[in-house]
Design an enzyme around this catalytic site. Structure first.
Site, PDB file in Angstrom:
ATOM      1  N   ASP A   1       0.836  -1.192   0.000  1.00  0.00           N
ATOM      2  CA  ASP A   1       0.000   0.000   0.000  1.00  0.00           C
ATOM      3  C   ASP A   1       0.879   1.253   0.000  1.00  0.00           C
ATOM      4  OD1 ASP A   1      -2.729   1.287   0.461  1.00  0.00           O
ATOM      5  OD2 ASP A   1      -1.590   2.069   2.163  1.00  0.00           O
TER       6      ASP A   1
ATOM      7  N   GLU B   1       1.231  -0.423  -5.051  1.00  0.00           N
ATOM      8  CA  GLU B   1       0.197   0.532  -5.432  1.00  0.00           C
ATOM      9  C   GLU B   1       0.857   1.892  -5.637  1.00  0.00           C
ATOM     10  OE1 GLU B   1      -3.674   2.763  -3.517  1.00  0.00           O
ATOM     11  OE2 GLU B   1      -1.783   2.526  -2.459  1.00  0.00           O
TER      12      GLU B   1
END
Length: 450
Positions: free
Chosen positions: A205, A232
């Site tokens: 993330d 990401e």
């Protein structure tokens, strides 16, 4: 060694409780998925009245799983249930920052003093949930964080990778972890513990907020062995876009990880709009508008798009989103990620139901995943491409037709075979060496040779 699971479709069971995922294990494998991506398995805020999805992305402790979606025991049962059905687990990991608890305390000890007292008071429970470490001691303290300042210039790489993600000028933001031996040791121990439980993949993330040094120190060859890792890094396009050049290109150049294919998403989004052209989808990688097949995580929607106001303009019309799925499941290359939630955004579909709650096992989606699994690895050859129509073959076995125009279009294919259209379950037969198909407005066909 980095492993790429490019044959497998991943279900993003966004914010699903672990027990719910476990109960659906057999349905998940029957729908054609090989992996499930689950929300961050760590300690984060929970309450009897429930918590918001974004609180799963504000870690309080890595050493125990205890959040609104379940605990370590629930997580282990979920892995076992999925494994028994032949499905692996990917997890979301949040290593850039810890929880913003500035409204209730001023220090930077994680977990908080109150949480450490809770561990002591309920020692038997928390010892059962422990993944690693000593729960009588803090995981991190003030020395493990960089100096506090909010990111103001999102085109300044240093600010983005050293500043705090905030909700605005009045928000102190998420405390950003420093790259130091102690932080790296705790994060590495967490990953090893998850691998020991049977986790097969990791989604990083907020990867654009982490320095390459941090990524390389944590993700050692030992940890990377036999798992699929992807980051990401949100961009608004491919080559020559500032975010691509500043964050995504260096990430791909200096790691072996995969990444969300935001360049491909953007070119697909633009191609499907009025005035856009499906010709742009013929070979976007050639023009720097898609990642390489081996590195790409492809999607038609991610959790950030419907759940954050800043990205809400990227929510496709329902019919166009289906065309995007037809493209990413029909094309060659990348790991398709299929998003499903439990109505976190509140957005409804045409029937007035939560838009993505049943998307994962919608009969059309299951059929398209089946098509993907049947033709994976077969060469992709363009048959026809115009502003509104895209037709391509997958070897001798499959054909994909996408019509984005507001009128039906006729497609003719040279063949002597009968073909099964998997979405409608109709069979079409050729006549005199030609298959003639009428493709309805704003629709797709995915055909397998009968």
């Amino acid at each position: 060694m980095y492993t790429s699971y490019t044959t497998d479709v991943v279900l993003h069971a966004f914010d699903w409780p672990y027990a719910l995922i476990a109960s659906r294990a057999e349905e998940i494998v029957q729908a054609g998925y090989k992996y499930v991506l689950v929300s961050p398995p760590m300690k984060s805020k929970k309450s009897e009245s429930g918590t918001q999805w974004w609180q799963r992305y504000q870690p309080q402790d890595y050493r125990v799983i205890d959040n609104q979606l379940g605990n370590t025991a629930d997580f282990k049962r979920m892995i076992a249930a999925l494994k028994a059905s032949g499905v692996g687990v990917y997890v979301d990991v949040v290593f850039n920052h810890m929880a913003n608890e500035s409204s209730i305390r001023r220090d930077l000890q994680y977990p908080s003093g109150d949480d450490l007292t809770l561990y002591k008071t309920n020692q038997e429970y928390f010892e059962q949930q422990k993944l690693f470490g000593d729960l009588t001691e803090p995981l991190f303290d003030h020395d493990d964080f960089v100096e506090a300042f909010g990111i103001k210039d999102w085109q300044d790489k240093w600010q983005v990778q050293n500043g705090r993600i905030t909700g605005g000028p009045s928000d102190p933001g998420l405390p950003t972890l420093r790259v130091c031996d102690h932080v790296v040791e705790q994060q590495s121990s967490y990953l090893k513990a998850l691998k020991q439980l049977g986790v097969k993949g990791f989604r990083i993330d907020a990867a654009k907020h982490m320095t390459l040094e941090h990524l390389q120190l944590v993700w050692t060859p030992e940890i990377c062995q036999d798992v699929h890792i992807f980051g990401e890094i949100i961009t608004n396009g491919g080559a020559n876009k500032p975010e691509y050049d500043l964050f995504l290109e260096p990430f791909l150049a200096h790691t072996k990880f995969g990444a969300y294919d935001f360049p491909l998403f953007q070119v697909t989004f633009d191609a499907l709009q009025p005035g856009g052209s499906l010709k742009e989808l013929v070979d976007p990688h050639c023009f720097g508008q898609a990642l390489s097949q081996q590195r790409a995580i492809t999607f038609a929607i991610t959790h950030d798009i419907p759940n954050n106001d800043v990205f809400s303009n990227l929510v496709l019309d329902e019919d166009l989103e289906w065309l995007a799925y037809s493209y990413i499941l029909g094309r060659d290359g990348g790991v398709p990620l299929i998003y499903s939630d439990l109505d976190t955004s509140g957005i409804k579909n045409k029937q007035g139901l939560p838009r993505w709650q049943g998307a994962w096992n919608d009969p059309k989606m299951v059929a398209a995943i089946g098509f993907h699994n049947q033709v994976h690895g077969l060469a992709m050859k363009i048959v026809e491409a115009s502003e509104d129509l895209l037709v391509f073959r997958r070897g001798e076995k499959g054909v994909v037709i996408i019509n984005k125009s507001k009128r039906a279009q006729t497609v003719e294919l040279a063949t002597r075979s009968a073909w099964h259209e998997v979405i409608s379950e109709r069979v079409y037969s050729a006549e005199n060496g030609m298959l003639k198909l009428s493709v309805p407005a704003v629709s797709s066909m995915m055909l397998l040779k009968n």
